[in-house]
Design an enzyme around this catalytic site. Sequence first.
Site, short mmCIF file in Angstrom:
data_model
loop_
_atom_site.label_atom_id
_atom_site.label_comp_id
_atom_site.label_asym_id
_atom_site.label_seq_id
_atom_site.Cartn_x
_atom_site.Cartn_y
_atom_site.Cartn_z
N GLY A 27 -2.17 -2.16 -0.38
CA GLY A 27 -2.73 -1.45 -1.51
C GLY A 27 -2.86 -2.28 -2.77
O GLY A 27 -3.04 -1.73 -3.86
N ASP A 28 -2.78 -3.60 -2.64
CA ASP A 28 -2.94 -4.47 -3.81
C ASP A 28 -3.40 -5.84 -3.32
O ASP A 28 -4.23 -5.93 -2.44
CB ASP A 28 -1.65 -4.53 -4.61
CG ASP A 28 -1.90 -4.83 -6.09
OD1 ASP A 28 -2.65 -5.76 -6.38
OD2 ASP A 28 -1.35 -4.13 -6.95
#
Length: 416
Positions: free
Chosen positions: A223-224
């Site tokens: 998610g990053d």
Amino acid sequence: MNLWLLTLWVTLVTAWVDNQGTTCTLYPESLTHQGQEVDDSPSIQQAFDMCGTNGTVIFSENVFHVNTVLNTTNLLNCDVHLRGELRFSANVPYWRTHAISVVLQDQVTAWLFGGHNVSFYGEGGFYNGNGQAWYNANRNESNQAGRPMSFTVYNSTDLRVDGLRVIQPQFWATFVWASKNVSFTNLFVNATSDSEWGTMNTDGFDSWQSDNLLVENATIIMGDDCIAAKGNTTNLLAKNIYCEGGTGVTIGSIGQYPEMPDYNLNITFENVTIKDAMDGAYIKTWQGTRIFTPSNGDWGGGGTGLVKNVTFRDFVMDNVGLPIQVAQCVYSAGSNKSCNTSTLQIEDVKWENIRGTSRFNIASSIYCSDEVPCPNMSFENVNITSLNATRGQAYYDTDIQYELFQCTNVVDHLGN
């Protein structure tokens, strides 16, 4: 000792650390506690204490419950074989108050690992961070205080990690800090959420203050940042990488600390596929003045340094928001504060053989500071098509359907 007592003693011993000379084989405490989830951290620490020098530590094919922090550093000539599951507890209050500091942005880790001439083999086993508890508690925020990185390599030389699998990492999955000659091969990271809350800040691989690094053959769903070269990462090669979700591969963020110049030199990302991400191949720095950003390590900006000799080569982008980017005020751009103040120099950056689709119409945005324009930024065989154009759709409220390229303060070596 009668036969019954001898049998009982052997059973108890083999239910935690079986020490055979320089080899320690670990078994979970649950084997002698009627399947109850007993903390195996003390046994793990004991095994590394006994066999961490000129020895071998083997996690058997069982589930190990890790309820307290692990610090297995200063290993020497040690092989580690992970054949079972390391299941870290979901006790959020405990980890937020007991995890080990890694200094950068006041962050912490659940497992500090390292030494000289160390090999870590993931032989069918995996690290389970129980990250869902953290995703729910974090509620889509960024750097929640005390949220631990999963696995941190620290103060290490000649260290190899092969076949490591990290499922639902709590925060950043892997982090290399203050180390040299470190390789991660055949790495697998999967940070997915089964609730309404996303997996913010679940980076796949990050490095800081480290030299001569290799990341090869990695699948990272997160998610990053898929792979991020933080400050003072030099001589990094990342090749054969698949990234899904998140924000692609990056140099940065750097330039956060005025007292700590960042030199990111000789970095290559090669043969990379990026799917359904917000960013692709990019460089991000803080602005040149300090501002308060509590979600990213409190005060940040004003740092100096140099980014030089960076190559992004052989990329395939699929539905990427901004495939190519340089941003020198990544944490202040939204407020339009000090966006032209960075004095961190970026130069000699190449994007070669880049193809695929962008989510919007902007294929490339190169924004260098007024203070230090960027020399020698080169593009070769770049072919990015907007999904808007392929679907016959306009970009937001405009009638523009072709790809856009933004460029500010890019110069040649003569300063033109």
